[in-house]
Motif scaffolding. Sequence first.
Motif, PDB file in Angstrom:
ATOM      1  N   ASP A 108       0.863  -1.391   0.021  1.00  0.00           N
ATOM      2  CA  ASP A 108       0.118  -0.113  -0.018  1.00  0.00           C
ATOM      3  C   ASP A 108       0.917   1.279   0.069  1.00  0.00           C
ATOM      4  O   ASP A 108       2.048   1.391   0.480  1.00  0.00           O
ATOM      5  CB  ASP A 108      -0.918  -0.014   1.169  1.00  0.00           C
ATOM      6  N   VAL A 109       0.485   2.374  -0.755  1.00  0.00           N
ATOM      7  CA  VAL A 109       1.111   3.498  -0.713  1.00  0.00           C
ATOM      8  C   VAL A 109       0.237   4.651  -0.146  1.00  0.00           C
ATOM      9  O   VAL A 109      -0.900   4.582  -0.508  1.00  0.00           O
ATOM     10  CB  VAL A 109       1.883   3.933  -2.099  1.00  0.00           C
ATOM     11  N   VAL A 110       0.935   5.399   0.732  1.00  0.00           N
ATOM     12  CA  VAL A 110      -0.007   6.895   1.116  1.00  0.00           C
ATOM     13  C   VAL A 110       1.043   7.917   0.766  1.00  0.00           C
ATOM     14  O   VAL A 110       2.154   7.965   1.093  1.00  0.00           O
ATOM     15  CB  VAL A 110      -0.190   6.752   2.794  1.00  0.00           C
ATOM     16  N   GLU A 111       0.197   9.070   0.105  1.00  0.00           N
ATOM     17  CA  GLU A 111       1.257  10.170  -0.478  1.00  0.00           C
ATOM     18  C   GLU A 111       0.038  11.374  -0.261  1.00  0.00           C
ATOM     19  O   GLU A 111      -1.019  11.399  -0.526  1.00  0.00           O
ATOM     20  CB  GLU A 111       1.395  10.132  -2.063  1.00  0.00           C
ATOM     21  N   MET A 112       0.731  12.445   0.465  1.00  0.00           N
ATOM     22  CA  MET A 112       0.003  13.657   0.745  1.00  0.00           C
ATOM     23  C   MET A 112      -0.358  14.616  -0.373  1.00  0.00           C
ATOM     24  O   MET A 112      -1.437  15.208  -0.528  1.00  0.00           O
ATOM     25  CB  MET A 112       0.937  14.441   1.563  1.00  0.00           C
ATOM     26  N   ALA A 113       0.527  14.277  -1.575  1.00  0.00           N
ATOM     27  CA  ALA A 113       0.261  15.121  -2.772  1.00  0.00           C
ATOM     28  C   ALA A 113      -1.095  14.310  -3.610  1.00  0.00           C
ATOM     29  O   ALA A 113      -1.412  13.232  -3.198  1.00  0.00           O
ATOM     30  CB  ALA A 113       1.462  15.320  -3.820  1.00  0.00           C
ATOM     31  N   ASP A 114      -1.349  14.994  -4.670  1.00  0.00           N
ATOM     32  CA  ASP A 114      -2.359  14.498  -5.568  1.00  0.00           C
ATOM     33  C   ASP A 114      -1.864  13.539  -6.810  1.00  0.00           C
ATOM     34  O   ASP A 114      -2.474  13.234  -7.480  1.00  0.00           O
ATOM     35  CB  ASP A 114      -3.324  15.563  -5.952  1.00  0.00           C
ATOM     36  N   GLU A 115      -0.519  13.367  -6.510  1.00  0.00           N
ATOM     37  CA  GLU A 115       0.005  12.407  -7.527  1.00  0.00           C
ATOM     38  C   GLU A 115       0.975  11.600  -7.031  1.00  0.00           C
ATOM     39  O   GLU A 115       1.798  12.095  -6.118  1.00  0.00           O
ATOM     40  CB  GLU A 115       0.452  13.046  -8.942  1.00  0.00           C
ATOM     41  N   LEU A 116       1.527  10.610  -7.960  1.00  0.00           N
ATOM     42  CA  LEU A 116       2.818   9.803  -7.752  1.00  0.00           C
ATOM     43  C   LEU A 116       3.787  10.192  -8.504  1.00  0.00           C
ATOM     44  O   LEU A 116       3.460  10.910  -9.600  1.00  0.00           O
ATOM     45  CB  LEU A 116       2.277   8.214  -7.787  1.00  0.00           C
ATOM     46  N   MET A 117       5.090   9.811  -8.228  1.00  0.00           N
ATOM     47  CA  MET A 117       6.177  10.133  -8.781  1.00  0.00           C
ATOM     48  C   MET A 117       6.248  11.528  -9.763  1.00  0.00           C
ATOM     49  O   MET A 117       6.148  11.822 -10.844  1.00  0.00           O
ATOM     50  CB  MET A 117       6.399   9.220 -10.053  1.00  0.00           C
ATOM     51  N   SER A 118       6.223  12.757  -8.818  1.00  0.00           N
ATOM     52  CA  SER A 118       6.200  14.080  -9.423  1.00  0.00           C
ATOM     53  C   SER A 118       7.602  14.245  -9.954  1.00  0.00           C
ATOM     54  O   SER A 118       8.689  13.458  -9.635  1.00  0.00           O
ATOM     55  CB  SER A 118       6.319  15.003  -8.179  1.00  0.00           C
ATOM     56  N   GLY A 119       7.556  14.912 -11.348  1.00  0.00           N
ATOM     57  CA  GLY A 119       8.884  15.055 -12.124  1.00  0.00           C
ATOM     58  C   GLY A 119       8.350  14.856 -13.502  1.00  0.00           C
ATOM     59  O   GLY A 119       8.560  16.098 -14.162  1.00  0.00           O
ATOM     60  N   PRO A 120       8.213  13.640 -14.012  1.00  0.00           N
ATOM     61  CA  PRO A 120       7.836  13.541 -15.449  1.00  0.00           C
ATOM     62  C   PRO A 120       6.598  13.747 -15.912  1.00  0.00           C
ATOM     63  O   PRO A 120       5.793  14.103 -14.944  1.00  0.00           O
ATOM     64  CB  PRO A 120       8.265  11.872 -15.498  1.00  0.00           C
ATOM     65  N   ASP A 121       6.392  13.891 -17.081  1.00  0.00           N
ATOM     66  CA  ASP A 121       5.087  14.311 -17.530  1.00  0.00           C
ATOM     67  C   ASP A 121       4.017  13.132 -16.956  1.00  0.00           C
ATOM     68  O   ASP A 121       4.339  12.145 -16.881  1.00  0.00           O
ATOM     69  CB  ASP A 121       5.200  14.252 -19.269  1.00  0.00           C
ATOM     70  N   ARG A 122       2.929  13.654 -16.904  1.00  0.00           N
ATOM     71  CA  ARG A 122       1.764  12.827 -16.315  1.00  0.00           C
ATOM     72  C   ARG A 122       1.476  11.317 -17.160  1.00  0.00           C
ATOM     73  O   ARG A 122       1.215  10.364 -16.829  1.00  0.00           O
ATOM     74  CB  ARG A 122       0.407  13.482 -16.188  1.00  0.00           C
ATOM     75  N   ASP A 123       1.600  11.890 -18.715  1.00  0.00           N
ATOM     76  CA  ASP A 123       1.249  10.584 -19.631  1.00  0.00           C
ATOM     77  C   ASP A 123       2.341   9.556 -19.423  1.00  0.00           C
ATOM     78  O   ASP A 123       1.920   8.155 -19.369  1.00  0.00           O
ATOM     79  CB  ASP A 123       1.200  10.975 -20.772  1.00  0.00           C
ATOM     80  N   ALA A 124       3.494   9.819 -18.975  1.00  0.00           N
ATOM     81  CA  ALA A 124       4.445   8.695 -18.906  1.00  0.00           C
ATOM     82  C   ALA A 124       4.239   8.088 -17.338  1.00  0.00           C
ATOM     83  O   ALA A 124       4.226   6.941 -17.226  1.00  0.00           O
ATOM     84  CB  ALA A 124       6.198   9.185 -18.695  1.00  0.00           C
ATOM     85  N   VAL A 125       3.691   8.687 -16.352  1.00  0.00           N
ATOM     86  CA  VAL A 125       3.419   8.329 -15.091  1.00  0.00           C
ATOM     87  C   VAL A 125       2.226   7.186 -15.268  1.00  0.00           C
ATOM     88  O   VAL A 125       2.284   6.442 -14.600  1.00  0.00           O
ATOM     89  CB  VAL A 125       3.369   9.226 -14.327  1.00  0.00           C
ATOM     90  N   ARG A 126       1.266   7.880 -15.958  1.00  0.00           N
ATOM     91  CA  ARG A 126       0.090   6.996 -16.359  1.00  0.00           C
ATOM     92  C   ARG A 126       0.596   5.504 -16.961  1.00  0.00           C
ATOM     93  O   ARG A 126      -0.189   4.412 -16.525  1.00  0.00           O
ATOM     94  CB  ARG A 126      -0.869   7.744 -17.216  1.00  0.00           C
ATOM     95  N   VAL A 127       1.285   5.416 -17.842  1.00  0.00           N
ATOM     96  CA  VAL A 127       1.909   4.261 -18.261  1.00  0.00           C
ATOM     97  C   VAL A 127       2.219   3.510 -17.211  1.00  0.00           C
ATOM     98  O   VAL A 127       1.855   2.039 -17.383  1.00  0.00           O
ATOM     99  CB  VAL A 127       2.996   4.450 -19.509  1.00  0.00           C
TER     100      VAL A 127
END
Length: 499
Positions: free
Chosen positions: A225-244
């Motif tokens: 399980d992962v808990v993160e205060m922000a609204d996204e995981l892996m901040s830095g790269p473009d969101r389309d890459a993170v979605r993959v």
Amino acid sequence: MNHRVEGQVSTISDGSDSVDIECEMLVLGAGPGGYSAAFRSADLGMKTVIVERYAALGGVCLNVGCIPSKALLHVASMIEETASSSDLGVTFSAPQIDIDKLKAHKEKIVSTLANGLTSMAKGRKVEVVRGYGRFLDPHHLEVEITDGKGQNRTGLKKVIKFQKCIIAAGSAAVHLPFLPHDPRIVDSTGALELHFVPQKMLVIGGGIIGLEMATVYSSLGAQIDVVEMADELMSGPDRDAVRVWERQNLHRFGKIRLKTRVASIEAKDDGLYVTFEGENATAETLKYDMILQAAGRTPNGNKVAADKAGVFVDDQGFIPVDSQMQTNVPHIFAIGDIVGQPMLAHKAMHEAHIAAEVAAGKRTFFDALVIPAVSYTHPEVAWAGYTEEQAKKEGRHVKVAKYPWAASGRAIANGADYGFTKLIFDTHTHRIIGGSIVGPSAGDMIGEVGLAIEMGCDVVDIARTIHPHPTLGETIGLAAEVADDTCTDLPPQRKKLTH
């Protein structure tokens, strides 16, 4: 910006009884930046001493960071590939995990590299002092000597007198103050020790470090399980890459709680009981066998008594430097994590050479256009220069070209047709300003994108560069062909009508 400050600093006598070692260059810290600075200084003719708290050179990166984590990620990748190989007609039995052998494999890799660094230090006549260093004044450092393991203090101290100094003291994992002290609650260093494989594990923090370790433990059999205060995981790269990446990792995670934080943890004999608060919190208390806190890293600027040397340290613990890596004290330089983001080993190594060369009287500056970054998860996500989001925020007019790996013969053969390569070009100059890659070996390929940006390549430069076929690397050239409207490996693009 460089800050210059005035003030009194403590001094010690220069008498021979007060000084144990004298050198022209002192390097504080032997991580990738530190040993690179020391070796470059020695190569330039300076008598060099390096101070390091670990028994082996290499700092956090080699001993408890980059290298051991990649050794384990390689094993995780092997497990992932064999698990999916039945679709290819090859079936393996379920893996049997021998934790002791796995730890020995990791430690052998670290030892091999550490021995290499020790040999290179000896070859350059760089003296290594193992211990914790703190400044006494602008030209003296006191080292509290550690034992052969490089951790436990012995009570012995040595004073080093130096003409010049490069501070490469790095950073440390953030330890959340509300967490109880329990061996089942670990940071990235503790996670790499592989004491056991938990049945259920909570990762606090959805950044790269947390997700890489989640990849390892998931492949070894843990439910994550992962808990993160922000609204996204892996901040830095473009969101389309993170979605993959997210689509490829749905099987890995039980629950990902964004915009949520840990409210409390109670350590009991049978497990760690966690309550959450925030947008995606659950009302029930959940039990975990291990918790990884991966809430970032903080610079060690306040741990080396820099103020006694007159070196300015900001409120966060960073040491500001100019483009030649000089602090406000001209003969003292700083590099790596301690000077600011991004906290990446390859940035530190680049800065190390600049600091050593400037100290030796050479006229050189930090003028890199881009610093590539990689998430060594499965699949890898790599990026360099501008993302689409950054370009949009700055109001830059760009052309974005994406080559889907579903059209790459090599990617399809490798079972990686989900990936893509994306390049971003400035519409006025036609030069590349950014790019991202998601898929196997993305980190190995992103260097070409960084080089293209540094060299000011335009669309045609990249599109007309012949790449070997069939490779994943050729998708960089094909993405440029997409931007140039010359790609014949994709269906024809609809032309927009002009009026």
